[in-house]
Scaffold this motif. Sequence first.
Motif, PDB file in Angstrom:
ATOM      1  N   SER A   3       0.850  -1.141  -0.001  1.00 40.83           N
ATOM      2  CA  SER A   3      -0.158   0.009  -0.033  1.00 40.83           C
ATOM      3  C   SER A   3       0.869   1.246   0.155  1.00 40.83           C
ATOM      4  N   HIS A  26      -2.153  -2.410  -7.361  1.00 42.99           N
ATOM      5  CA  HIS A  26      -1.703  -2.042  -6.171  1.00 42.99           C
ATOM      6  C   HIS A  26      -0.552  -0.974  -6.356  1.00 42.99           C
ATOM      7  N   ASN A  29      -2.342   2.360  -6.845  1.00 43.68           N
ATOM      8  CA  ASN A  29      -2.729   2.869  -5.438  1.00 43.68           C
ATOM      9  C   ASN A  29      -1.732   3.389  -4.520  1.00 43.68           C
ATOM     10  N   ARG A  33      -0.801   7.309  -3.142  1.00 43.59           N
ATOM     11  CA  ARG A  33      -0.529   7.393  -1.752  1.00 43.59           C
ATOM     12  C   ARG A  33       0.669   8.022  -1.357  1.00 43.59           C
TER      13      ARG A  33
END
Length: 58
Positions: A3, A26, A29, A33
């Motif tokens: 993550s 993934h 994402n 982030r």
Amino acid sequence: MGSGTTGVAALQTGRGFVVIELDPAHFDNACERINEAHRQGALFDHADTAQKQRRLAI
């Protein structure tokens, strides 16, 4: 890469990082982030100092 936690922690502490992710979802994402953490800026004073020292070394 998961993550992106390791990348965010590295940014927050003024360290570099290298990550690998097999799953494109993934990866996207985690990149978002990490980018958000980068836009937020340093959370700790020593991160600013480390970045200044790195710039001086270049």
